[in-house]
Enzyme design. Structure first.
Site, PDB file in Angstrom:
ATOM      1  N   CYS A  74      19.036  76.850  15.475  1.00  0.00           N
ATOM      2  CA  CYS A  74      19.908  76.880  14.299  1.00  0.00           C
ATOM      3  C   CYS A  74      20.737  78.161  14.364  1.00  0.00           C
ATOM      4  CB  CYS A  74      19.073  76.854  13.025  1.00  0.00           C
ATOM      5  SG  CYS A  74      20.025  77.219  11.551  1.00  0.00           S
ATOM      6  N   CYS A  92      28.122  75.034  16.088  1.00  0.00           N
ATOM      7  CA  CYS A  92      26.849  74.334  16.224  1.00  0.00           C
ATOM      8  C   CYS A  92      27.106  72.871  16.572  1.00  0.00           C
ATOM      9  CB  CYS A  92      26.071  74.431  14.913  1.00  0.00           C
ATOM     10  SG  CYS A  92      24.586  73.439  14.904  1.00  0.00           S
ATOM     11  N   GLN A 126      15.534  88.017  -0.584  1.00  0.00           N
ATOM     12  CA  GLN A 126      16.903  87.590  -0.281  1.00  0.00           C
ATOM     13  C   GLN A 126      17.003  87.201   1.187  1.00  0.00           C
ATOM     14  OE1 GLN A 126      19.524  87.162  -2.167  1.00  0.00           O
ATOM     15  NE2 GLN A 126      19.048  88.209  -4.080  1.00  0.00           N
ATOM     16  N   CYS A 143      24.924  83.392  -8.855  1.00  0.00           N
ATOM     17  CA  CYS A 143      25.023  82.526  -7.679  1.00  0.00           C
ATOM     18  C   CYS A 143      25.729  81.228  -8.038  1.00  0.00           C
ATOM     19  CB  CYS A 143      23.640  82.248  -7.103  1.00  0.00           C
ATOM     20  SG  CYS A 143      22.509  81.568  -8.300  1.00  0.00           S
ATOM     21  N   GLU A 176      10.977  89.281 -15.572  1.00  0.00           N
ATOM     22  CA  GLU A 176      10.959  88.155 -14.631  1.00  0.00           C
ATOM     23  C   GLU A 176       9.891  87.165 -15.070  1.00  0.00           C
ATOM     24  OE1 GLU A 176      12.330  86.892 -11.663  1.00  0.00           O
ATOM     25  OE2 GLU A 176      10.655  85.479 -11.724  1.00  0.00           O
TER      26      GLU A 176
END
Ligand code: SAH
Length: 495
Positions: free
Chosen positions: A164, A73, A321, A451, A371
């Site tokens: 992008c 990029c 996701q 994560c 949740e």
């Protein structure tokens, strides 16, 4: 030795920090240098100096690291989106693996005899154009021309770049049409400093399996005039994706059920096309991108996509996701680690829209998801319904409150003592109250999806002190060219 601002120094980079910045030492003085890689010999100018450490700007590469490549990029260095595009992909994966190993040792205390093997990171076959969601800020440049692209570094000045390379291939064509529409119809761009102007962001969501694409303009207003809306629809629907490079629908053949493929094909799925044009109204003077209200200008108010053969409905505000290809690999590992044979009771903590819950439900007796976001639970219930999954149950609340409460009450013993528990917490990891209840629930296996390997390491340490053992640590690269790495860990109960 200490240094001061504007000093120029030569150094070799020996480490990378958690934001991907190169780290090296000169005479015991530590320097952090953005864009420098392990193995680079560089010249850096000090831009901020503290007593024992400072920040440098990469001025010259004297000898390049063997891992260094030219970033694909052209704006990789200015843009905050990618941090390590200048590192070849294999080296990126090695770096992420050692990042996880380092945290397990330092924070988890898994050293010496208890050192854990970190499996090689599961990477992508093709590490570009993987994101199914993109939000491009819209504004004006100094000459008053409309720009859309990304914010430079940590600032809010917009660099005009529609292509992008980690986003879907379709985006560039869509953005060009939005720009044309704005110019031809005198539609104003939002000016953050004055809180004036209409179009703030262009949000594009892409169903990589179905080919369905949603274009959503985030506006500082209540809507568009009918004529403006018609022109926008016309402009966007004129794009003929069949003649262009596309990402959408490239995974259609990955669906397992032939019957499903046939049904979907009959309704037009499997090719890239815009099926939803929306507005999101955001009149607030804040940095938050999306407002709460949406309007549909064309087609459906959501797009559909699949992870494995499970269908999800995705609206502008839904969580989903962003790398569906790697998500499938991640969840397949979670499923493998869960070791389901059909008779198990499973809890899925921090379940979001129920992605993991529904993935596991097909192989389990009963699944319970928890949740904190009510809308996500609505989505989870709806997703269960549209997939005709009847053995899933979803609860709203904080996992650290809901789960101990259920455990403390009289009730279903199989729910209180599940066979498998999956946790997939946000970056801060699991609350200790939840971990304590997990210990009491005493499942045979815990599958920890994380994560953030720092908080993961902390939580694994806790669980290993209370009767669990780490069997496998599997990193998965969900975000190539960034420093993020996802992990799935299998723990078993030893007593
Ligand atoms: N497993 C899901 C989402 C994981 S992201 C998926 O793969 O799609 C983590 C989720 O935890 C988010 O949906 C967030 O809203 C939720 N969350 C954050 N804090 C929580 C808490 N204390 N209790 C329950 N859920 C929480």
């Amino acid at each position: 030795m200490s240094y001061k601002k504007n000093d120029t120094v030569k150094l070799t980079i020996t480490d990378l920090g958690t934001s991907g910045e190169g780290i090296g030492r000169v005479d015991g003085y530590t320097l952090f240098v953005k864009d420098a890689l392990i193995g680079d010999e560089i010249e850096a100018m000090i831009i901020k100096a503290k007593k024992n450490y400072g920040y440098g700007r990469l001025m010259k590469i004297l000898k390049a690291s063997p891992a260094r490549i030219e970033a694909k990029c052209p704006v990789a260095r200015q843009c905050g989106g990618c941090q390590i595009q200048q590192m070849n992909y294999e080296a990126q994966l090695d770096f992420k693996r050692s990042l996880v190993g380092g945290n397990l040792e330092r924070i988890g205390g898994f050293t010496g005899d208890s050192k854990l093997e970190v499996l090689p990171v599961i990477g992508m076959e093709s590490e570009f154009n993987y994101r199914n969601k993109a939000q491009y800020p819209v504004g004006l440049n100094k000459e008053g021309k409309i720009v859309m692209g990304f914010y430079a570094g940590r600032t809010h000045s917009i660099i005009d770049n529609q292509d992008c390379l980690i986003g879907a291939k379709e985006n560039v064509y869509i953005l060009q049409k939005v720009k044309e529409w704005m110019e031809e119809n005198a539609i104003s761009a939002y000016d953050e400093t004055k809180h004036k102007g209409l179009v703030r962001h262009v949000l594009i969501r892409t169903g990589f399996t179905t080919g369905q694409i949603m274009v959503c303009l985030v506006i500082n207003g209540n809507g568009l005039k009918a004529e403006q809306a018609d022109k926008l629809n016309e402009k966007l629907l004129s794009i003929d994706f069949s003649k262009l490079k596309t990402s959408a629908a490239s995974r259609f053949n990955d669906l397992e059920s032939e019957e499903l493929k046939k049904d979907l094909k009959a309704k037009g799925d499997g090719v890239a096309r815009i099926t939803s044009i929306m507005l999101n109204l955001n009149k607030k003077d804040t940095n938050v991108i999306l407002g709460e209200e949406c309007k549909t200008l064309y087609g459906s108010s959501y797009i559909e996509d699949f992870i494995a053969d499970i269908k999800f409905q995705i609206s502008p505000l839904s969580f989903f996701q962003v790398n569906p290809i790697q998500t499938k690999k991640l969840y397949s590992k979670a499923l493998e680690f869960a070791g389901l044979t059909g008779g198990e009771v499973v809890w899925d903590m921090y379940c979001g829209i129920g992605t993991i819950s529904l993935f596991l439900a097909k192989k389990a007796k009963e699944v319970y998801g928890v949740e904190i976001v009510p809308q996500a639970i609505e989505d989870a219930k709806n997703n269960a319904k549209i997939n005709a999954i009847t053995n899933s149950n979803f609860m709203v609340g904080k996992a650290e409150e809901v789960v101990p409460e259920i455990y403390g009450k009289d009730g279903d013993a199989s729910a209180k003592h599940p066979d498998v528990v999956v946790v997939d917490p946000p970056r801060k990891g699991c609350d200790e109250a939840l971990l304590n209840t997990l210990v009491l629930m005493a499942p045979k296996r815990i599958v920890y999806v994380s994560c953030d390997s720092a908080t993961l390491s902390r939580d694994l340490k806790f669980l290993c002190e209370k009767g669990f053992k780490v069997e496998k640590v599997q990193p998965v690269d969900m975000f190539p060219h960034t420093v993020h790495v996802e992990n799935v860990v299998l723990l078993t109960r030893v007593n």
